[in-house]
Design a protein around this motif. Structure first.
Motif, PDB file in Angstrom:
ATOM      1  N   VAL A  58       0.880  -1.310  -0.125  1.00 55.40           N
ATOM      2  CA  VAL A  58       0.045   0.106   0.081  1.00 55.40           C
ATOM      3  C   VAL A  58       0.844   1.242  -0.021  1.00 55.40           C
ATOM      4  O   VAL A  58       1.827   1.293   0.896  1.00 55.40           O
ATOM      5  CB  VAL A  58      -0.964  -0.065   1.136  1.00 55.40           C
ATOM      6  N   HIS A  59       0.710   1.994  -1.003  1.00 50.98           N
ATOM      7  CA  HIS A  59       1.637   3.207  -1.025  1.00 50.98           C
ATOM      8  C   HIS A  59       1.230   4.362  -0.443  1.00 50.98           C
ATOM      9  O   HIS A  59      -0.024   4.739  -0.732  1.00 50.98           O
ATOM     10  CB  HIS A  59       1.936   3.583  -2.482  1.00 50.98           C
ATOM     11  N   VAL A  60       2.130   5.058   0.484  1.00 49.44           N
ATOM     12  CA  VAL A  60       1.597   6.362   1.090  1.00 49.44           C
ATOM     13  C   VAL A  60       2.596   7.427   0.699  1.00 49.44           C
ATOM     14  O   VAL A  60       3.441   7.303   1.366  1.00 49.44           O
ATOM     15  CB  VAL A  60       1.358   6.125   2.574  1.00 49.44           C
ATOM     16  N   ALA A  61       2.132   8.192  -0.252  1.00 49.11           N
ATOM     17  CA  ALA A  61       3.406   9.204  -0.229  1.00 49.11           C
ATOM     18  C   ALA A  61       2.986  10.698   0.494  1.00 49.11           C
ATOM     19  O   ALA A  61       1.917  11.101   1.037  1.00 49.11           O
ATOM     20  CB  ALA A  61       2.947   9.713  -1.722  1.00 49.11           C
ATOM     21  N   GLY A  62       4.239  10.981   1.322  1.00 48.41           N
ATOM     22  CA  GLY A  62       4.019  11.996   2.185  1.00 48.41           C
ATOM     23  C   GLY A  62       5.390  12.241   2.870  1.00 48.41           C
ATOM     24  O   GLY A  62       6.105  11.435   2.763  1.00 48.41           O
ATOM     25  N   ASP A  63       5.383  13.351   3.504  1.00 51.00           N
ATOM     26  CA  ASP A  63       6.691  13.711   4.276  1.00 51.00           C
ATOM     27  C   ASP A  63       6.302  13.578   5.706  1.00 51.00           C
ATOM     28  O   ASP A  63       5.696  13.869   6.493  1.00 51.00           O
ATOM     29  CB  ASP A  63       6.781  15.588   4.041  1.00 51.00           C
ATOM     30  N   LEU A  64       7.374  12.764   6.061  1.00 49.60           N
ATOM     31  CA  LEU A  64       7.254  12.297   7.467  1.00 49.60           C
ATOM     32  C   LEU A  64       7.650  13.303   8.715  1.00 49.60           C
ATOM     33  O   LEU A  64       7.323  12.957   9.771  1.00 49.60           O
ATOM     34  CB  LEU A  64       8.102  10.916   7.834  1.00 49.60           C
ATOM     35  N   THR A  65       8.183  14.369   8.219  1.00 48.53           N
ATOM     36  CA  THR A  65       8.526  15.458   9.155  1.00 48.53           C
ATOM     37  C   THR A  65       7.187  16.127   9.338  1.00 48.53           C
ATOM     38  O   THR A  65       7.390  17.216  10.249  1.00 48.53           O
ATOM     39  CB  THR A  65       9.573  16.177   8.726  1.00 48.53           C
ATOM     40  N   THR A  66       6.047  15.898   8.652  1.00 48.52           N
ATOM     41  CA  THR A  66       4.953  16.736   8.914  1.00 48.52           C
ATOM     42  C   THR A  66       4.006  15.852   9.819  1.00 48.52           C
ATOM     43  O   THR A  66       4.021  14.500   9.602  1.00 48.52           O
ATOM     44  CB  THR A  66       4.090  17.120   7.651  1.00 48.52           C
ATOM     45  N   THR A  67       3.015  16.396  10.385  1.00 47.64           N
ATOM     46  CA  THR A  67       1.879  15.845  11.150  1.00 47.64           C
ATOM     47  C   THR A  67       1.015  14.872  10.189  1.00 47.64           C
ATOM     48  O   THR A  67       0.628  13.735  10.630  1.00 47.64           O
ATOM     49  CB  THR A  67       1.223  16.739  12.030  1.00 47.64           C
ATOM     50  N   ASP A  68       0.776  15.574   9.190  1.00 47.99           N
ATOM     51  CA  ASP A  68      -0.009  15.028   8.048  1.00 47.99           C
ATOM     52  C   ASP A  68       0.635  13.704   7.475  1.00 47.99           C
ATOM     53  O   ASP A  68      -0.088  12.609   7.151  1.00 47.99           O
ATOM     54  CB  ASP A  68      -0.335  16.059   6.946  1.00 47.99           C
ATOM     55  N   GLY A  69       1.882  13.887   7.333  1.00 47.55           N
ATOM     56  CA  GLY A  69       2.668  12.529   6.809  1.00 47.55           C
ATOM     57  C   GLY A  69       2.611  11.402   7.639  1.00 47.55           C
ATOM     58  O   GLY A  69       2.479  10.115   7.277  1.00 47.55           O
ATOM     59  N   ILE A  70       2.964  11.530   8.971  1.00 49.75           N
ATOM     60  CA  ILE A  70       2.699  10.581  10.089  1.00 49.75           C
ATOM     61  C   ILE A  70       1.210   9.708  10.282  1.00 49.75           C
ATOM     62  O   ILE A  70       1.047   8.888  10.068  1.00 49.75           O
ATOM     63  CB  ILE A  70       3.282  11.124  11.372  1.00 49.75           C
ATOM     64  N   ASP A  71       0.487  10.993  10.135  1.00 49.52           N
ATOM     65  CA  ASP A  71      -1.133  10.695  10.119  1.00 49.52           C
ATOM     66  C   ASP A  71      -1.521   9.683   9.196  1.00 49.52           C
ATOM     67  O   ASP A  71      -2.297   8.586   9.094  1.00 49.52           O
ATOM     68  CB  ASP A  71      -2.046  11.806  10.369  1.00 49.52           C
ATOM     69  N   ALA A  72      -1.121  10.183   7.792  1.00 47.77           N
ATOM     70  CA  ALA A  72      -1.430   9.169   6.674  1.00 47.77           C
ATOM     71  C   ALA A  72      -0.961   7.860   6.835  1.00 47.77           C
ATOM     72  O   ALA A  72      -1.577   6.869   6.457  1.00 47.77           O
ATOM     73  CB  ALA A  72      -0.824   9.877   5.552  1.00 47.77           C
ATOM     74  N   VAL A  73       0.161   7.567   7.422  1.00 45.62           N
ATOM     75  CA  VAL A  73       0.799   6.319   7.711  1.00 45.62           C
ATOM     76  C   VAL A  73       0.072   5.518   8.316  1.00 45.62           C
ATOM     77  O   VAL A  73      -0.182   4.166   8.373  1.00 45.62           O
ATOM     78  CB  VAL A  73       2.348   6.393   7.806  1.00 45.62           C
ATOM     79  N   VAL A  74      -0.216   6.158   9.608  1.00 44.16           N
ATOM     80  CA  VAL A  74      -0.883   5.573  10.655  1.00 44.16           C
ATOM     81  C   VAL A  74      -2.211   5.039  10.208  1.00 44.16           C
ATOM     82  O   VAL A  74      -2.886   3.923  10.545  1.00 44.16           O
ATOM     83  CB  VAL A  74      -1.013   6.374  11.959  1.00 44.16           C
ATOM     84  N   MET A  75      -2.910   5.911   9.532  1.00 45.67           N
ATOM     85  CA  MET A  75      -4.284   5.703   9.143  1.00 45.67           C
ATOM     86  C   MET A  75      -4.442   4.532   7.895  1.00 45.67           C
ATOM     87  O   MET A  75      -5.189   3.728   7.971  1.00 45.67           O
ATOM     88  CB  MET A  75      -4.972   6.864   8.432  1.00 45.67           C
ATOM     89  N   ALA A  76      -3.289   4.289   7.262  1.00 45.87           N
ATOM     90  CA  ALA A  76      -3.362   3.425   6.045  1.00 45.87           C
ATOM     91  C   ALA A  76      -3.136   2.278   6.787  1.00 45.87           C
ATOM     92  O   ALA A  76      -3.621   1.027   6.416  1.00 45.87           O
ATOM     93  CB  ALA A  76      -2.203   3.672   5.029  1.00 45.87           C
ATOM     94  N   ALA A  77      -2.214   1.881   8.088  1.00 48.59           N
ATOM     95  CA  ALA A  77      -2.050   0.818   8.489  1.00 48.59           C
ATOM     96  C   ALA A  77      -3.425   0.471   9.185  1.00 48.59           C
ATOM     97  O   ALA A  77      -3.752  -0.892   9.305  1.00 48.59           O
ATOM     98  CB  ALA A  77      -0.980   0.950   9.647  1.00 48.59           C
TER      99      ALA A  77
END
Ligand SMILES: NC(=O)c1ccc[n+]([C@@H]2O[C@H](COP(=O)([O-])OP(=O)(O)OC[C@H]3O[C@@H](n4cnc5c(N)ncnc54)[C@H](O)[C@@H]3O)[C@@H](O)[C@H]2O)c1
Length: 253
Positions: A58-77
């Motif tokens: 499952v591909h999650v594009a985003g910057d992990l230094t941002t809250t949005d980036g972290i949230d997108a990964v956690v939501m996908a999991a």
């Protein structure tokens, strides 16, 4: 390949390139649903052609230094039942800048990617892992996490921090079924040279050559991925808080 990770959900950061890409593909080949996180959209797209295996990527594009980036990964999991495995692999280098020359921007970027993002992801996945009484976190540090002669100040500090974060997390949560370990690669053939891997100051380059000359070989990403995969799986049930070099003997020299 076997089905060692059948039914597991694994977050892998920096999954579009190098070591992370090899980890993501191997974990999917072993049956895991892999949440492949990276800010490099183009390379993440390139990963799509590769995932024809028992698991799923499952591909999650985003910057992990941002809250949005972290949230997108956690939501996908979360959409797949939550993370059983977290691999904090994304990392950036620091131009080999020493204490007398490091600029604030380099320091802050390196810390944000190499230290803060792994902390935020560990914090986010731990409640789910503790609730199920099982989880595996594998952090990817570096020989620079166990020696002082492989990078600049910021990268060295960030990877030493990741080693400390690993030991602390292992100690607190091991009794509750969550294992946390860290891998310290030596030189690996990846795209890391595209950012921060060129020495800015000639004298640091010359100084580091004495140590780089002791490295016996350059590894392929898959050689690091195999160790990460083992640490994430049940065969490593008794391994917690371990700091394992995969550097062909470089740090032993
Ligand atoms: N290549 C080496 O010689 C070597 C040696 C020791 C340790 N390491 C470590 O291994 C890990 C993987 O590095 P690699 O060599 O495969 O490098 P790489 O550059 O090939 O891959 C790193 C990936 O991380 C991603 N990334 C960086 N910052 C990000 C951010 N803010 N948000 C989302 N994604 C981000 C990049 O886009 C890239 O795809 C790093 O932590 C690195 O420090 C590498």
């Amino acid at each position: 390949m076997s089905d060692r990770l059948d039914g597991r959900v694994a977050i892998v950061t920096g999954a579009a390139s190098g070591i992370g890409r090899a980890i993501a593909l191997r974990m999917a080949a072993e049956g895991a649903v892999v949440i492949a996180a990276d800010r490099n959209v183009e390379r993440l797209e390139g990963l799509k052609g590769e995932d024809t295996m028992p698991g799923q990527v499952v591909h999650v594009a985003g910057d992990l230094t941002t809250t949005d980036g972290i949230d997108a990964v956690v939501m996908a999991a979360g959409a797949h039942g939550g993370a059983d495995i977290l691999v904090n692999n994304a990392g950036v280098m620091d131009w080999f800048l020493p204490a007398g020359d490091v600029d604030d921007a380099t320091w802050e970027t390196v810390m944000a990617v190499n230290v803060t993002a792994p902390m935020r992801l560990m914090r986010a996945v731990l409640p789910g892992m503790l609730a199920q009484g099982r989880g595996a976190i594998v952090n990817v540090a570096s020989v620079a996490g166990i020696t002082g002669a492989a990078a600049g100040l910021a990268y060295t500090a960030s990877k030493h921090a990741l080693v400390g974060m690993t030991r602390n997390t292992a100690y607190f949560y091991g009794p509750q079924g969550v294992r946390t370990n860290v891998v310290c690669p030596g030189g690996v053939e990846t795209h890391i040279a595209e950012g921060g891997a060129v020495p800015r100051l000639p004298w640091t380059y010359e100084r580091l050559q004495a140590n780089f000359g002791r490295a016996q070989r350059t590894a392929q990403p898959d050689e690091i991925a195999s160790l990460v995969l083992w640490l994430a799986g049940d065969e490593a049930v008794n391994v917690n808080g371990a700091v394992i070099a995969s550097d062909g003997g470089w740090s032993a020299a």
